[in-house]
Motif scaffolding. Structure first.
Motif, PDB file in Angstrom:
ATOM      1  N   SER A 122       6.344  12.312 -47.525  1.00  0.00           N
ATOM      2  CA  SER A 122       7.538  12.011 -48.376  1.00  0.00           C
ATOM      3  C   SER A 122       8.549  13.171 -48.365  1.00  0.00           C
ATOM      4  CB  SER A 122       6.761  12.046 -49.972  1.00  0.00           C
ATOM      5  OG  SER A 122       6.319  13.238 -50.119  1.00  0.00           O
ATOM      6  N   ARG A 137      13.610   8.977 -57.714  1.00  0.00           N
ATOM      7  CA  ARG A 137      12.572   7.898 -58.112  1.00  0.00           C
ATOM      8  C   ARG A 137      12.993   6.830 -59.048  1.00  0.00           C
ATOM      9  NH1 ARG A 137       9.436  13.025 -58.331  1.00  0.00           N
ATOM     10  NH2 ARG A 137       8.241  13.219 -56.179  1.00  0.00           N
ATOM     11  N   ALA A 176      14.830   4.103 -57.098  1.00  0.00           N
ATOM     12  CA  ALA A 176      13.748   3.369 -56.340  1.00  0.00           C
ATOM     13  C   ALA A 176      13.057   2.166 -57.317  1.00  0.00           C
ATOM     14  CB  ALA A 176      12.660   4.338 -55.532  1.00  0.00           C
ATOM     15  N   VAL A 194      15.586  -0.308 -58.416  1.00  0.00           N
ATOM     16  CA  VAL A 194      15.765  -1.050 -57.108  1.00  0.00           C
ATOM     17  C   VAL A 194      14.782  -2.292 -57.034  1.00  0.00           C
ATOM     18  CG1 VAL A 194      15.785  -1.517 -54.602  1.00  0.00           C
ATOM     19  CG2 VAL A 194      17.169   0.480 -55.822  1.00  0.00           C
ATOM     20  N   GLU A 195      13.398  -1.773 -57.346  1.00  0.00           N
ATOM     21  CA  GLU A 195      12.343  -2.524 -57.500  1.00  0.00           C
ATOM     22  C   GLU A 195      12.431  -3.735 -58.493  1.00  0.00           C
ATOM     23  OE1 GLU A 195       8.676  -0.233 -57.494  1.00  0.00           O
ATOM     24  OE2 GLU A 195       9.044   0.505 -55.481  1.00  0.00           O
TER      25      GLU A 195
END
Length: 380
Positions: free
Chosen positions: A5, A111, A114, A117-118
């Motif tokens: 990561s 984070r 992200a 977006v999910e």
């Protein structure tokens, strides 16, 4: 490195940089320390040798003192070097740990992005926008993402509007065609078998197109339906079983229901959801089979499963069955009167209520469709 990561990459690079810097400083400090300790020892020895006494005079005590002084200086050098290496290792390790936590804090906006977006779904595009009051590095990213959501929302709105307009335009001529066919059949009861078969085929296809138009119109108007009613799932399932009892009796299908629950949503849409799933489970079931609807709370969610004893859904098609007009077996779907929109409408209804629908299990022994609604849409 490719599988690591970004946080671990930053941590490793920072730890390597700190370690290399500490090693370089350790070498310089160690060299400087040894040099000055040797210099101190030489000054002490020179001072004693020039203390005013005869240099040729041999003194055992002075020789023993010089040896002890040399041992002390060398011991101090070794201890100094070892301590420096311990400090270097501790500094590199501490720097790596601090880099991991600091980089994690620095990457928190990424984070958050992200996670946002999910959550994006076709029915919540306007609710998943990212605030632009973020770090300067992410501000342009957030602005571009929000603009993309606006474009997608406009595209979906145009698609829904077109579907609704097309359904409206098709509904009137289809109703007229149905009325004319029924009138013609009533006025001409004694027609040839070929003509009778032709009229029957026309009525079936017109009815099928009417059902498809009705479903498309319902899908285009989903967003206008309020989802604020308090609904008891158990009585609704019993009502659906009563409505579908004639269809189940023709195939000798046993209908079972267990569990109960309440949730907030649209009574009309949830009835249509469970009706479509139950009807599919009956139509594509084996003779003398069963359809079981189970309702339960699990993991702070309301879960509804519809299980049949049919022939199952092949693995490649389990994600595609919720797409509009998709059929696993086109010939069987046409025989059963399906238009390929029942499961697509079910998916839209579940998404509108913030839930999830999926094929939980499928084999030659049957299929289980699982529907789950989040905590904010359900209640104990």
């Amino acid at each position: 490195m490719k599988n690591l990561s970004l946080q671990w990459r930053i941590t490793l690079m920072t730890a390597l940089l700190i370690g290399a810097t500490c090693i370089f400083m350790n070498v310089l400090i160690g060299y400087s320390g040894r040099h000055y300790m040797d210099s101190i020892g030489s000054h002490i020895t020179g001072y004693e040798e020039t203390g005013g006494e005869d240099p040729d005079f041999f003194d055992p005590r002075r020789e023993r003192l010089d040896q002890e002084l040399t041992i002390v200086i060398h011991g101090a050098q070794e201890s100094f070097i070892a301590t420096n290496w311990y400090i270097t290792a501790a500094a590199a390790l501490l720097g790596g740990v601090l880099a991991y936590f600091l980089s994690g804090h620095a990457l928190k906006p990424l984070r958050t992005f992200a996670a946002q977006v999910e959550k994006v779904q076709p029915n919540n595009l306007t609710d998943t926008k990212i605030p632009e009051a973020v770090l300067p590095e992410f501000r342009q990213f957030s602005r571009s993402f929000n603009q993309m959501l606006d474009r997608l929302d406009s595209g979906f709105a145009a698609q829904r509007q077109f579907t609704g307009n097309a359904a409206h335009e098709l509904r009137t001529p289809l109703s007229l065609m149905q009325a004319q066919l029924e009138l013609f059949s009533a006025e001409h009861p004694e027609v040839s078998p070929e003509t009778a078969d032709f009229l029957r085929l026309l009525r079936e296809q017109t009815e099928r197109m009417t059902q498809m138009t009705k479903t498309l119109l319902e899908m285009s108007e989903l967003r206008t339906v309020p989802c604020t009613e308090r609904i008891e799932i158990g009585p609704m399932v019993e009502e659906i079983f009563t409505d579908l009892a004639p269809l189940a009796e023709r195939k000798n299908i046993t209908l079972k229901a267990t569990g109960d629950g309440t949730m907030t949503g649209s009574d009309t849409l949830l009835y249509r959801l469970l009706y479509n799933l139950t009807e599919n489970a009956i139509r594509y079931n084996r003779p003398d089979g069963t359809v079981h609807i189970a309702v339960a709370y699990e993991a702070s969610c309301l879960h509804i499963t519809v299980t049949d004893t049919g022939c199952g859904i092949p693995q490649p098609y389990r994600e595609s069955i919720f797409q509009p007009f998709f059929r696993v077996d086109k010939s069987r779907s046409r025989e059963n009167g399906g238009v390929g929109l029942g499961l697509s409408l079910a998916w839209e209804i579940v998404a509108l209520h913030g839930g999830e629908i999926r094929v939980a299990e499928s084999s030659e022994k049957g299929t289980t469709i699982a529907v789950s609604f989040p905590t904010d849409a359900s209640a104990d």
